[in-house]
Design a protein around this motif. Structure first.
Motif, PDB file in Angstrom:
ATOM      1  N   TYR A 185      18.995 -58.004   2.103  1.00 16.17           N
ATOM      2  CA  TYR A 185      20.444 -57.885   1.897  1.00 16.17           C
ATOM      3  C   TYR A 185      20.908 -56.437   1.900  1.00 16.17           C
ATOM      4  CZ  TYR A 185      21.102 -62.842   1.249  1.00 16.17           C
ATOM      5  OH  TYR A 185      21.192 -64.191   1.482  1.00 16.17           O
ATOM      6  N   ASP A 186      20.058 -55.522   1.459  1.00 19.01           N
ATOM      7  CA  ASP A 186      20.415 -54.103   1.575  1.00 19.01           C
ATOM      8  C   ASP A 186      20.642 -53.723   3.032  1.00 19.01           C
ATOM      9  OD1 ASP A 186      20.331 -53.735  -1.120  1.00 19.01           O
ATOM     10  OD2 ASP A 186      18.376 -52.732  -1.166  1.00 19.01           O
ATOM     11  N   LEU A 210      21.570 -55.795   5.479  1.00 17.28           N
ATOM     12  CA  LEU A 210      22.822 -56.422   5.934  1.00 17.28           C
ATOM     13  C   LEU A 210      24.033 -55.615   5.469  1.00 17.28           C
ATOM     14  CD1 LEU A 210      22.170 -60.238   5.293  1.00 17.28           C
ATOM     15  CD2 LEU A 210      22.164 -59.035   7.482  1.00 17.28           C
ATOM     16  N   MET A 211      24.016 -55.136   4.221  1.00 12.93           N
ATOM     17  CA  MET A 211      25.156 -54.391   3.696  1.00 12.93           C
ATOM     18  C   MET A 211      25.296 -53.036   4.383  1.00 12.93           C
ATOM     19  SD  MET A 211      24.790 -55.481  -0.322  1.00 12.93           S
ATOM     20  CE  MET A 211      26.238 -54.626  -0.915  1.00 12.93           C
ATOM     21  N   LEU A 269      27.033 -62.850   7.394  1.00 12.00           N
ATOM     22  CA  LEU A 269      26.313 -62.883   6.120  1.00 12.00           C
ATOM     23  C   LEU A 269      25.840 -64.301   5.808  1.00 12.00           C
ATOM     24  CD1 LEU A 269      25.500 -61.235   3.609  1.00 12.00           C
ATOM     25  CD2 LEU A 269      27.742 -61.770   2.647  1.00 12.00           C
ATOM     26  N   SER A 318      22.930 -65.280   8.267  1.00  9.21           N
ATOM     27  CA  SER A 318      21.668 -64.651   7.890  1.00  9.21           C
ATOM     28  C   SER A 318      21.072 -65.310   6.652  1.00  9.21           C
ATOM     29  CB  SER A 318      21.899 -63.154   7.629  1.00  9.21           C
ATOM     30  OG  SER A 318      22.398 -62.507   8.780  1.00  9.21           O
ATOM     31  N   SER A 319      21.924 -65.674   5.714  1.00  6.87           N
ATOM     32  CA  SER A 319      21.449 -66.295   4.476  1.00  6.87           C
ATOM     33  C   SER A 319      20.880 -67.684   4.731  1.00  6.87           C
ATOM     34  CB  SER A 319      22.596 -66.378   3.459  1.00  6.87           C
ATOM     35  OG  SER A 319      23.086 -65.088   3.154  1.00  6.87           O
ATOM     36  N   ARG A 374      21.888 -61.903  -4.593  1.00 16.08           N
ATOM     37  CA  ARG A 374      22.123 -60.864  -3.594  1.00 16.08           C
ATOM     38  C   ARG A 374      23.210 -61.265  -2.598  1.00 16.08           C
ATOM     39  NH1 ARG A 374      20.700 -56.373  -5.583  1.00 16.08           N
ATOM     40  NH2 ARG A 374      20.969 -55.534  -3.484  1.00 16.08           N
ATOM     41  N   LEU A 375      23.268 -62.556  -2.248  1.00 20.62           N
ATOM     42  CA  LEU A 375      24.317 -63.037  -1.356  1.00 20.62           C
ATOM     43  C   LEU A 375      25.689 -62.850  -2.008  1.00 20.62           C
ATOM     44  CD1 LEU A 375      25.538 -64.501   1.057  1.00 20.62           C
ATOM     45  CD2 LEU A 375      24.776 -66.676   0.040  1.00 20.62           C
ATOM     46  N   ALA A 434      26.666 -59.201  -1.891  1.00 20.77           N
ATOM     47  CA  ALA A 434      27.048 -58.822  -0.535  1.00 20.77           C
ATOM     48  C   ALA A 434      28.417 -59.394  -0.166  1.00 20.77           C
ATOM     49  CB  ALA A 434      25.987 -59.296   0.455  1.00 20.77           C
TER      50      ALA A 434
END
Length: 348
Positions: free
Chosen positions: A25-26, A28-29, A38, A41-42, A111-112, A115
């Motif tokens: 997630y880091d 992705l952000m 997002l 990907s999740s 984390r989702l 984000a």
């Protein structure tokens, strides 16, 4: 940090998986992905349907593990987490795992959610409703200069080319809930200042639907384009709000708004207002007079009160004796209506 992560990952498979999710997630952000990316990907990471909902925007993204929008009917969520921004819940994320939950699902959703909050803030204005009271006060204060007011509006997420309207509210309900209902599709901010709630929005006064306000809320809607004047008008309109007429537009008051400028001592000394104060000792008489002033009709007032019209007529006769005028005559009705409005302004 990478060396520390490597040593930790060797301690436990759960820790290893959690570190990998955080790193995922880091990444992705850092890439500044949007909400659909997002969610895709999740869902791919989780191996099941993933969903994201933003309350204020009314937006829902639900994606299957193959990256396509989920076409099957929603399953009960196997795990959920709240999206929070500025200490306010602005949405929800969830997984629809058909089997038992994965031990790392909670980490993934945490984390989702973080984000998703970042995405909601970035692609603003943010849909969070509650605002810093100091910024709201800068917007509506008559003492603020235009530069300070413009900066406060910008920090609150309002576009510079859109006039902001102000609503003054008294309610036991949370202001963010009221703001979201009144203006679900546009930016809205709210804050509590002393005993009055302030709602800022970009809709025109006529576009604010009184029916959207929840039951039990008293509200006044300002009409002016300048925020400080609109706030003064909203407060004045709020003073005229009653349970029978809970939402009042300032521009609908017309000449009645002048009553708000009458000094309190002058109003108290008026014989008609003093008579209303005596009538107020009888809630039934006060309700009867209110219904009659609102309708101007004996029979319509009786319908509102669920009484026979002869009972209403007897009450009005008694009220007329207290006031010293015949309230069923046009002049008496006008005097009674003005006196009732002036007394309510004194009563707060």
């Amino acid at each position: 940090m990478e060396a520390l992560a490597l040593r930790l990952s060797g301690l436990d498979a759960y820790v290893d998986g959690a570190i990998r999710i955080v790193a995922f997630y880091d990444t992705l952000m850092r890439r500044r992905v949007d909400l659909p990316a997002l969610a895709r990907s999740s869902a791919g990471l989780a191996g099941c349907v993933a969903g994201v909902r933003l309350h204020g925007a009314g937006r829902v993204v639900r994606v299957a593990p193959d990256g396509r929008p989920a076409s099957e009917p929603p399953r009960p969520a196997s795990a959920t987490a709240s999206i929070t921004l500025d200490e306010e819940e602005i949405g929800t994320v969830w997984l629809e795992r058909p089997g038992p939950p994965n031990p790392l699902d909670d980490v993934l959703l945490e984390r989702l959610a973080l984000a998703a909050a970042s995405v909601a803030e970035r692609y603003g204005p943010a849909r969070t409703t509650m605002a810093d009271p100091a910024l709201v006060e800068l917007v509506i204060s008559a003492d603020s200069d235009e530069a300070a007011r413009a900066r406060a509006l910008r920090l609150l997420g309002f576009a510079a080319d859109q006039p902001v309207r102000v609503v003054a509210v008294r309610s036991r309900l949370p202001l963010d809930q009221i703001g979201g209902l009144v203006c679900p599709a546009r930016p809205v901010k709210a804050a509590q200042l002393a005993d009055v709630g302030v709602i800022l929005l970009t809709a025109t006064p006529t576009a604010i639907d009184p029916a959207r306000f929840p039951a039990g809320v008293l509200a006044g809607i300002g009409a002016a384009q300048s925020a400080d004047r609109c706030w003064r008008e909203a407060r004045t309109a709020l003073r005229f709000a009653t349970p029978r007429r809970p939402v009042v537009r300032y521009d609908a008051l017309g000449a009645l708004a002048l009553l708000a400028q009458v000094p309190e001592d002058a109003a108290r000394d008026n014989a008609d207002v003093a008579a209303i104060a005596r009538i107020a000792g009888s809630p039934a008489d006060l309700e009867t007079l209110d219904a009659y002033c609102a309708t101007g009709s004996l029979r319509r007032a009786a319908d509102l009160l669920h009484l026979h019209h002869s009972s209403v007529a007897r009450r009005l006769e008694q009220i007329g004796r207290t006031l010293g005028v015949d309230v069923t005559e046009p002049t008496g009705l006008m005097r009674a209506g003005l006196a009732l409005a002036a007394w309510r302004l004194l009563d707060g």
